[in-house]
Write an enzyme that holds these catalytic residues in place. Structure first.
Site, PDB file in Angstrom:
ATOM      1  N   LYS A  14       6.936  -3.333   1.688  1.00 22.75           N
ATOM      2  CA  LYS A  14       7.031  -1.243   1.536  1.00 22.75           C
ATOM      3  C   LYS A  14       7.925  -0.800   1.914  1.00 22.75           C
ATOM      4  O   LYS A  14       7.786   0.551   1.637  1.00 22.75           O
ATOM      5  CB  LYS A  14       5.750  -2.010   3.299  1.00 22.75           C
ATOM      6  CG  LYS A  14       4.622  -2.896   2.564  1.00 22.75           C
ATOM      7  CD  LYS A  14       3.389  -2.866   4.168  1.00 22.75           C
ATOM      8  CE  LYS A  14       2.009  -3.017   4.055  1.00 22.75           C
ATOM      9  NZ  LYS A  14       1.535  -3.747   4.775  1.00 22.75           N
ATOM     10  N   LYS A  31      -2.188  -7.493  -7.257  1.00 19.72           N
ATOM     11  CA  LYS A  31      -3.178  -6.648  -5.905  1.00 19.72           C
ATOM     12  C   LYS A  31      -3.823  -5.266  -6.210  1.00 19.72           C
ATOM     13  O   LYS A  31      -3.167  -4.623  -6.388  1.00 19.72           O
ATOM     14  CB  LYS A  31      -3.012  -7.088  -4.648  1.00 19.72           C
ATOM     15  CG  LYS A  31      -4.057  -7.250  -3.533  1.00 19.72           C
ATOM     16  CD  LYS A  31      -3.446  -7.509  -1.917  1.00 19.72           C
ATOM     17  CE  LYS A  31      -4.203  -7.213  -1.267  1.00 19.72           C
ATOM     18  NZ  LYS A  31      -3.742  -7.815   0.935  1.00 19.72           N
ATOM     19  N   LYS A  71      -5.515   0.560  -2.552  1.00 21.45           N
ATOM     20  CA  LYS A  71      -6.769   1.356  -1.740  1.00 21.45           C
ATOM     21  C   LYS A  71      -4.963   2.437  -2.727  1.00 21.45           C
ATOM     22  O   LYS A  71      -6.000   3.493  -2.605  1.00 21.45           O
ATOM     23  CB  LYS A  71      -6.003   1.508  -0.606  1.00 21.45           C
ATOM     24  CG  LYS A  71      -6.982   0.363   0.344  1.00 21.45           C
ATOM     25  CD  LYS A  71      -6.933   0.769   1.965  1.00 21.45           C
ATOM     26  CE  LYS A  71      -7.227  -0.513   2.652  1.00 21.45           C
ATOM     27  NZ  LYS A  71      -7.138  -0.660   3.932  1.00 21.45           N
TER      28      LYS A  71
END
Length: 338
Positions: free
Chosen positions: A117, A200, A203
């Site tokens: 991240k 993956k 969102k």
């Protein structure tokens, strides 16, 4: 030292950021619902975790309600499970600080999700993003949870929770915190991108066609599956034949998860089938399973006061469990309370 007996208890949560996807449903919510009745179940909307990156306050409140609506629409019974949002129970943050002082910096440096991240911008991200695995441990251990249903990518955080519990117990000569077990099962615990089977489902992906949103209507769900990326080859006659075919394997896994089946059973039913047969069948199955959830979510989101009432009641029940555990933790640590 006598080993304590812990009440079998499940805890897990979903972060309210960016909207719910099929990955959240198959990897988490569907499994949460399925565990009701097996043991005591506590489920949370982890809004404290959401603010590790900046959130618009109005959007955060709406996203928190949307995740709660997703839980409820999928079949979570708020009389059978405890459902609340994390920030309504102050013990999460309080125990999180204690665990910040138990966890070691070296453990945090090994957390792969932080590296993913933060990327090359690690010096500029929030301290919360770095330390949030310690808060995640507090989320779990504040309730003495013995089991945590997680996707494969979250297993490292449960391992950290076990390390923190073990170190706390060792440091204070106690057996107060359980060594929590991760629960990883099912054919689609990690749902992949519909346009790239090596990534993956997210969102925050660039294209809405990459994912199935839990708020998508029936026509949109069908369209996305019919346009999902595949390869030219037909489905094989064994699961091994999907090796090196990530998009094909992803769609087979999604079908199995929606159908409460197995990838092997799906291959047996569709061996030799081309995508012109399989993808419409998958689309029909997905619409049958997901459209009613989408419709119920819409109904619930039109009644935010009802969602807020359910979350408030859940928070009150959660505090009844959490507060005695936090008090005992403070006693063990040696905090003076007049």
């Amino acid at each position: 030292m006598t080993e304590p007996t812990f009440t079998p208890r499940v805890f897990s949560g979903i972060k309210p950021s960016g909207g719910l996807t099929l990955g959240n449903y198959l990897g988490a919510i569907k499994r949460f619902v399925g565990m009701q009745g097996e043991m005591e179940t506590i489920y949370c909307v982890v809004d404290l975790h959401a603010i590790t990156v900046w959130q618009d306050p109005a959007e955060l409140a709406n996203a928190t309600r949307e995740v709660a609506a997703g839980y409820l629409a999928a079949g979570l019974d708020p009389t059978q499970s405890i459902l609340f949002n994390q920030s309504q129970v102050a013990g999460h943050a309080e125990l999180g600080w204690v665990f910040n002082c138990v966890a070691r910096v070296g453990w945090m440096n090994r957390m792969t999700q932080f590296k993913d991240k933060a990327g090359t911008n690690a010096e500029k991200v929030s301290l919360g993003l770095y330390a949030y695995p310690s808060l995640m441990a507090a989320d779990i251990l504040l309730y003495h949870a013995t089991h945590v249903p997680v996707g494969e990518d979250q297993k490292q955080h449960v391992e950290l929770t076990r390390d923190i519990a073990a170190k706390f117990n060792h440091d204070f000569g106690t057996a107060f915190f359980p060594i929590t077990e991760p629960v990883i099962d099912g054919p689609a615990t990690r749902v992949m991108n519909l346009r790239d089977g090596t990534r993956k489902m997210s969102k925050s992906g660039e294209s809405d066609m990459e994912r199935i949103n839990m708020t998508d209507d029936a026509d949109t769900i069908a369209k996305k599956f019919k346009k999902a990326k595949t390869d030219p080859a037909a489905l094989p006659d064994t699961l091994d034949g999907l090796a090196g075919r990530p998009e094909a394997r992803n769609l087979v896994d999604i079908y199995a998860a929606l159908d409460d089946s197995t990838p092997e059973a799906v291959i047996a039913a569709y061996q030799g089938a081309g995508w012109g047969r399989f993808k419409p069948a998958l689309a029909d199955l997905a619409v049958a399973k997901l459209a009613p959830i989408s419709q119920e979510m819409s109904r619930l989101m039109n009644d935010p006061a009802e969602i807020d009432r359910i979350l408030a009641q859940g928070a009150a029940r959660a505090r009844q469990i959490a507060e005695p555990i936090l008090k005992q933790t403070y006693d063990i640590v040696g905090f003076l309370r007049s």
